[in-house]
Design an enzyme around this catalytic site. Sequence first.
Site, PDB file in Angstrom:
ATOM      1  N   CYS A  49      -5.251  -7.283  -3.282  1.00 53.27           N
ATOM      2  CA  CYS A  49      -5.605  -7.194  -1.928  1.00 53.27           C
ATOM      3  C   CYS A  49      -6.592  -8.196  -1.456  1.00 53.27           C
ATOM      4  O   CYS A  49      -7.097  -8.867  -2.235  1.00 53.27           O
ATOM      5  CB  CYS A  49      -6.216  -5.696  -1.838  1.00 53.27           C
ATOM      6  SG  CYS A  49      -6.944  -5.227  -0.121  1.00 53.27           S
ATOM      7  N   HIS A  50      -6.774  -8.521  -0.319  1.00 54.57           N
ATOM      8  CA  HIS A  50      -7.874  -9.221   0.168  1.00 54.57           C
ATOM      9  C   HIS A  50      -9.011  -8.860   0.871  1.00 54.57           C
ATOM     10  O   HIS A  50      -9.873  -9.473   1.185  1.00 54.57           O
ATOM     11  CB  HIS A  50      -7.143 -10.550   1.089  1.00 54.57           C
ATOM     12  CG  HIS A  50      -6.369  -9.837   2.213  1.00 54.57           C
ATOM     13  ND1 HIS A  50      -5.108  -9.793   2.565  1.00 54.57           N
ATOM     14  CD2 HIS A  50      -6.717  -8.853   3.163  1.00 54.57           C
ATOM     15  CE1 HIS A  50      -4.703  -9.040   3.552  1.00 54.57           C
ATOM     16  NE2 HIS A  50      -5.772  -8.530   3.908  1.00 54.57           N
ATOM     17  N   HIS A 101      -9.674  -0.532  -1.693  1.00 59.40           N
ATOM     18  CA  HIS A 101     -10.280  -0.291  -0.260  1.00 59.40           C
ATOM     19  C   HIS A 101     -11.589   0.679  -0.500  1.00 59.40           C
ATOM     20  O   HIS A 101     -11.968   0.950   0.816  1.00 59.40           O
ATOM     21  CB  HIS A 101      -9.188   0.556   0.429  1.00 59.40           C
ATOM     22  CG  HIS A 101      -7.959  -0.278   1.037  1.00 59.40           C
ATOM     23  ND1 HIS A 101      -6.975  -0.099   1.788  1.00 59.40           N
ATOM     24  CD2 HIS A 101      -7.796  -1.586   0.898  1.00 59.40           C
ATOM     25  CE1 HIS A 101      -6.386  -0.875   2.405  1.00 59.40           C
ATOM     26  NE2 HIS A 101      -6.904  -2.063   1.607  1.00 59.40           N
ATOM     27  N   ASN A 158       0.841  -1.276   0.025  1.00 58.13           N
ATOM     28  CA  ASN A 158      -0.049  -0.103  -0.164  1.00 58.13           C
ATOM     29  C   ASN A 158       0.878   1.131  -0.073  1.00 58.13           C
ATOM     30  O   ASN A 158       1.762   1.242   0.313  1.00 58.13           O
ATOM     31  CB  ASN A 158      -0.999   0.007   1.239  1.00 58.13           C
ATOM     32  CG  ASN A 158      -1.936  -0.888   1.039  1.00 58.13           C
ATOM     33  OD1 ASN A 158      -2.614  -1.173  -0.140  1.00 58.13           O
ATOM     34  ND2 ASN A 158      -2.275  -1.773   2.205  1.00 58.13           N
TER      35      ASN A 158
END
Length: 431
Positions: free
Chosen positions: A169-170, A199, A148
């Site tokens: 990303c998870h 996000h 990030n």
Amino acid sequence: MAKITFMGAGSTVFAKNVLGDCILTPALQDSELALYDIDLQRLSDSEKMLNNINENNGGHARIVAYTDRKEALKGADYVVNAIQVGGYEPCTVTDFEIPKKYGLRQTIGDTLGIGGIFRALRTIPVMLDFARDMEEVCPDAWFLNYTNPMAMLTGAMLKSTCIKTVGLCHSVQGCVPGLLKPLGMDPEGVQWRIAGINHQAWLLEITKDGKDLYPEIKEKAFSRPTPHNDMVRYEIMKQFGYYVTESSEHNAEYLPYFIKNRNPELIERFNIPLDEYPRRCVEQIKRWETMREDLVENKNIEHSRTHEYASYIMEAIETDKPFRIHGNVMNTGLITNLPQDAVVEVPCLVDRNGVNPCYVGELPQQLAAINRTNINVQLVTIEAALTQKRDYIYMAAMLDPHTAAELTIDEIKAMCDDLIEAHGDWLPKYK
């Protein structure tokens, strides 16, 4: 046999997840796992741990720790990036403590906001160095970025290098189970569609047996006893109609509504954990020695394949058996009401042809509008990193929704100057 290079391999827990997954994947089990990190002790720890996992699973992989970055990258088919430039100390502390002097509070500070901006500014030059090495010694490798701020770093790579890059990303994988289980709803058999930016991607549809689950979700969510850890996301869903993928602690600082000096009661009302990332870092550092014993010194260490995308991407490319992920890619008309030079998080089909993003179309206008407030900061921060002009740092900070809601222009510029000075050699010299 593939060569898989892990940059930032001293991140031992994450190396276990990603490279342990590769060891357990038949199509990847004979690979060379090339480890690189500037912290030689942590590099050695990860090498030892992975050798134990490998031996406990047939010993097929070849695990090599490198101190020469270019040698680690040479001939790689896949490069996994998990670096943190500047670490918790001094840089994360700087990202939090200087803004705090100006009355600007943060929760995580790694994706947007002033913390995300400065994390990008110190990380992009390092990643571009990786790219220059890769263009020389492994130009056809896939670069799988986990670091990030995801959109800014992935965007800088895609905009200014020839390296095939996807950001991973998870938060998407965990979104639906994380939403439904606290509400007593079973995620089994649920169908969903998610798209947006990292996000801040949106659960656009969620159905089961053809039935829209959103009415039931909203009824249960808005009557759930408080406090709990998802109150910011519920409020976003209440006001804008849709649930967002990443946690409340993250989204609290991506918008101007929740962390406000003149409304301190909002912190308790929405259960917002200020300074959460530094607190988490301190706890992880304290726990490391105990964790080290379990991870590094345990010859019987076990591993189960995780839901991290990396090994599934490599497996799909190696075997040509398609696999769907959600990846961070350049918006080449994929989401039609977001800028084309933005990095978006969308469904992607992976096969021997690589990572193939899927068309989404328009987001609901209010969701695209929220995304654009974050994209503005991302694009201007990338411009700052690529041009090394200080004015773009000021502009990125002035465009940040949370920063702009709290500080004046003069305060923002003074804070940026203080942060640039405090970072010292962790940043290039800005004109």
